[in-house]
Design an enzyme around this catalytic site. Sequence first.
Site, PDB file in Angstrom:
ATOM      1  N   GLY A 217       0.398   0.850 -11.744  1.00 38.93           N
ATOM      2  CA  GLY A 217      -0.083  -0.009 -12.824  1.00 38.93           C
ATOM      3  C   GLY A 217      -0.442  -1.365 -12.249  1.00 38.93           C
ATOM      4  O   GLY A 217      -0.489  -1.527 -11.023  1.00 38.93           O
TER       5      GLY A 217
ATOM      6  N   LYS B 117      10.214   1.103 -10.112  1.00 37.18           N
ATOM      7  CA  LYS B 117       8.992   0.332 -10.328  1.00 37.18           C
ATOM      8  C   LYS B 117       9.022  -0.817  -9.337  1.00 37.18           C
ATOM      9  O   LYS B 117       9.910  -1.680  -9.405  1.00 37.18           O
ATOM     10  CB  LYS B 117       8.991  -0.194 -11.770  1.00 37.18           C
ATOM     11  CG  LYS B 117       7.628  -0.393 -12.349  1.00 37.18           C
ATOM     12  CD  LYS B 117       7.705  -0.762 -13.808  1.00 37.18           C
ATOM     13  CE  LYS B 117       6.839   0.142 -14.646  1.00 37.18           C
ATOM     14  NZ  LYS B 117       6.607  -0.348 -15.995  1.00 37.18           N
TER      15      LYS B 117
ATOM     16  N   ASP C  80       3.525   0.073 -27.507  1.00 34.27           N
ATOM     17  CA  ASP C  80       2.625   0.819 -26.617  1.00 34.27           C
ATOM     18  C   ASP C  80       3.000   2.303 -26.614  1.00 34.27           C
ATOM     19  O   ASP C  80       2.982   2.959 -25.573  1.00 34.27           O
ATOM     20  CB  ASP C  80       2.715   0.245 -25.195  1.00 34.27           C
ATOM     21  CG  ASP C  80       1.494   0.626 -24.354  1.00 34.27           C
ATOM     22  OD1 ASP C  80       0.582   1.270 -24.898  1.00 34.27           O
ATOM     23  OD2 ASP C  80       1.484   0.299 -23.154  1.00 34.27           O
TER      24      ASP C  80
ATOM     25  N   GLY D 190       2.144  -3.012  -9.740  1.00 33.57           N
ATOM     26  CA  GLY D 190       2.427  -2.390  -8.452  1.00 33.57           C
ATOM     27  C   GLY D 190       2.499  -0.887  -8.622  1.00 33.57           C
ATOM     28  O   GLY D 190       1.657  -0.312  -9.312  1.00 33.57           O
TER      29      GLY D 190
END
Length: 615
Positions: A339, A361, A453, A342
């Site tokens: 994304g 992440k 989201d 990173g």
Amino acid sequence: MSIDPAAELPFFYGSISRSDAEQHLKLAGMADGLFLLRQCLRSLGGYVLSVVWNLEFSHYPVEKQLNGTYCIAGGKPHCGPAELCEFYSKDPDGLVCILRKPCLRSPDTPIKAGVFDDLRENMLREYVRQTWSLEGESMEQAIISQAPQLEKLIATTAHEKMPWYHGKISRQEGERRLYSGVQPDGKFLVRDRDDSGTFALSMMYGKTVYHYQILHDKSGKYSMPEGTKFDTIWQLVEYQKMKPDGLVTVLGESCLNGKAAAEKTPNLPAPRPGRTNGYTPAPRADGAVSKPANNVPADRDVLPMDCSGFNPYHNPNEVRRFNIKRNQLLIDEVELGSGNFGCVKKGVLKTDSGQIDVAIKVLKSDNEKLVKEEMMREAEIMHQLSNPYIVRMLGLCNAESLMLVMEMASAGPLNKFLSANKDTVTMENIVNLMHQVSVGMKYLEEKNFVHRDLAARNVLLVNQQFAKISDFGLSKALGADDNYYKARTSGKWPLKWYAPECIHFHKFSSKSDVWSFGITMWEAFSYGGKPYKKMKGMDVMRFIDGGSRMECPSACPERMYTVMKECWTYKHEERPDFKKVEESMRSYHFSVSNKAKPEEAAAAAAAAAVAEPVE
Ligand code: AMP
């Protein structure tokens, strides 16, 4: 917990007697065609329709068929009790009259629980507690999402530690045990007949022992020949304590097996010993496979509770810490996704009680301050959430770069998974997964968080049967007195997933998440299809404002499309909340998971036709 398919009907009274039914109809005025529905005491899953005509009562048993349909003897099959009543409100088809006026339950008349309801509930809880060591909220979550599967599981094993179950003993040994000690009428035991997996009931009557074969059909139902069919042996036994149903008398005292004689209350069988499971992980779109869960018997699908990710905190203080040391973390080169911030990498977290597969992440090291703050905010939100259907954050590691360590959902995003596995994923499977998403969203709603989201790309799969909501990058915690978040500026927003009030007034609430849930459902039921085809965000806004909505994906069940359309109610005040959406999803999930498949029904009918006579 398991919902009766008639529970939503305002004229359904549950397990009331015939005379109680007549009393309700009398109080409601005895008009021609006045009717109510009640649970049938005789047949599990069946009903009785009680109708008034000419000041007289008629009671019609509604049988649940092996293929999951319902019908009045000699009548047409219907897919549910509601559909059956609707049919007879237009066509008498053999009844004394059409159903004209429902006899509605008054607010102070709750649906009466059935004789088996409590027993089944206790069995279910005990089974989940023993098999997965779950307690409290995680036990409730397991039951809420998997009740139909659990009921099938206990159906095959629940009798094993009943005090009246004697295992594999001969007919002669059964007689010897019944004749020893007192010999009241109705004293009984159940034994294995031979190695065929069938059972026999031996009972005392007039100082003589009678033996009956218990039939077991291909759909898994147990019955006495010509008798009522039951999901479990213990339900059959409980029923025959009330009604003889073909026996010389009702069942009375249990002839105790050796072990039970020493115990007061029966225990459920211990969890089955771990075997190599037969679960073949579904291939991912990118060719990787999800890791199978341990100790899953070969004869069943893996359940969410079989995966360590269902309840990872054996010791919450040990694993759920915010700061993770770099030497606790092994980072794989494999990238799971990427994304703006990173990339997400595969890894392993070492804890005192073992290793956990994780997704990490990793912030690009040269990233600016703003992105770092964004990731910290996401971590802050995730840290406050703990639910099996939400990806959990296990901690943050600040080393060569800032890293957010999460539990792993190795089968990847729902949209990609479905479009790559169209041939193997059934509608019931999708209903189960989307129900899990609604459970996770209901939890967020209760905790006053808005996701902002929710989309199929942000629902990750642990395996084909287990979904988790992810990506809390846009999420917000609402203040105790607020029911929406107002965005000051609009950003890179997923407009096709957004409710009108988000786009027009920048207002985000759990109700706007409900709208996104509807779009996510549409994506799921179209196997990863793209919503609104090639339309641009602005076109979509005009389309919605003009009152149009996306069409029902082909092969999507009508009831699921109805839920989608409810989620797309224009005014947020009139839109259902997740409490309501989860209820709708659950009742449909339970009803489809309980239905026998057509081929099973045919096999069962054939097996019943060649059943052996009574011993
Ligand atoms: P995100 O920016 O959070 O949407 O993550 C980007 C991609 O990384 C996702 O689409 C997934 O393919 C992958 N990913 C993120 N989190 C996980 C996780 N917990 N387990 C497995 N894959 C993940």
